[in-house]
Design a protein around this motif. Sequence first.
Motif, PDB file in Angstrom:
ATOM      1  N   ARG A 197      15.678 -17.350  -2.840  1.00  0.00           N
ATOM      2  CA  ARG A 197      14.325 -17.429  -3.399  1.00  0.00           C
ATOM      3  C   ARG A 197      13.329 -17.987  -2.380  1.00  0.00           C
ATOM      4  O   ARG A 197      12.162 -17.580  -2.353  1.00  0.00           O
ATOM      5  CB  ARG A 197      14.354 -18.316  -4.650  1.00  0.00           C
ATOM      6  N   THR A 199      10.003 -15.646  -3.070  1.00  0.00           N
ATOM      7  CA  THR A 199       9.930 -14.196  -3.255  1.00  0.00           C
ATOM      8  C   THR A 199       9.156 -13.816  -4.513  1.00  0.00           C
ATOM      9  O   THR A 199       8.691 -12.686  -4.633  1.00  0.00           O
ATOM     10  CB  THR A 199      11.349 -13.608  -3.343  1.00  0.00           C
ATOM     11  N   ASP A 200       9.011 -14.780  -5.442  1.00  0.00           N
ATOM     12  CA  ASP A 200       8.291 -14.523  -6.688  1.00  0.00           C
ATOM     13  C   ASP A 200       6.879 -15.103  -6.666  1.00  0.00           C
ATOM     14  O   ASP A 200       6.209 -15.166  -7.697  1.00  0.00           O
ATOM     15  CB  ASP A 200       9.061 -15.102  -7.875  1.00  0.00           C
TER      16      ASP A 200
END
Length: 412
Positions: A133, A159-160
């Motif tokens: 992440r 990544t979000d």
Amino acid sequence: MSHPSINAERLLARIGELGAIGRDDRGQLTRLAASDAEKLGRDRLVGWIEAAGLDVAVDRIGNIFGIWSNRDNAEQLPLILGSHIDTVINAGIYDGCYGVLAALEVIETLKEQGSISERPIVVAAFTNEEGVRYAPDMLGSLVHVGGLAVEAALATLGTDGTTLGSELVRIGYAGSVEPGSLKPHAYVELHIEQGPVLEREATTIGAVENLQGISWQRVTIDGVANHAGTTPMAMRCDAGLAAARVGLFLREHIARSNAPSVATIGTMRFEPNAINVIPSRAVFTVDLRDPDEDRLRMLEAALSDFLRRLEQEEHVKISVERLARFEPVIFDSAIVEAIEVSATARGLRSRRMTSGAGHDAQMIARIAPAAMIFVPSRNGISHNPREHTDPADLVAGANVLLDVATRLVGSR
């Protein structure tokens, strides 16, 4: 001769219990760093640490420490044992978690046996080891040793679109302890091998003496999009073909060198990504690894030279971005020897090994003597729900960790 042993039933039960946290409705296990699922895993771990009577400390990057100390040894540098509990996507249950839970089990066993330790012992669960992440991987241990400023790490974009710092606050694990304030006397990490060697050789214990250097790069090749049917092969500026040649070059170059180097193109994306259009752009990652720094540098140089030739030969433009670079690590010879001595005393076959994967131990080795213990992985599979280590091997590895810890802290 009998040897003290950990509570096998307790260790195996906890591995199974933690392995059930973070499963979706399809049964897939995913506990990305600082996610809701990882919060639940952290909560369970902290509950076990507190139940064992250890002091809990959480630092600003979210690293969790369970500390066993007393008035007589509190001023001594601690032995730290541990790993991580974050996972990759659709993971197995052992990677990282086994090392953390075995470390806790070792401390509980020593406490229950009435052992007197000359220095504190700490179980550590480092933040974001996997790096799925938030990049880079091994981030929590990297911050712990001063390799990355805590403020920069907290600002890492995921990544979000989230930042690590905001997510640690949200899940309640933005601690107040300054990273690195808990300086280790030594560090030992127990881990599944994640490779096929131990199983293939019917060997239970790997005494890990070094760890491969890692070089990550992102390569972008720009060509010219054109019609797949009307453009003669000799008149193309084909980014896709150029990218394919990179993979072939790495495979052939390493085969000719007869070195233990490995190279992987793990991701690749074409533009415009149409079946009937010559790619105008190829973007891909290159993962280079070798246990020797000089060889790793030579491999990097060989790739760089090839990319320069490739530009001319395929009439493309190539740019390279360095994503991560970690030098090879030589682990502490005395700890490696202690692992071998324990295995022999317990009647377990052992061998010295190189770790092909990155681990928190490579970061801690920058500031303290460190080493790793491996146990077999069935078929060498890891980062996969089929990841498996036989219970007897899990227990054997934890017992070796118990022996090594006992020696390192002068327990009696």
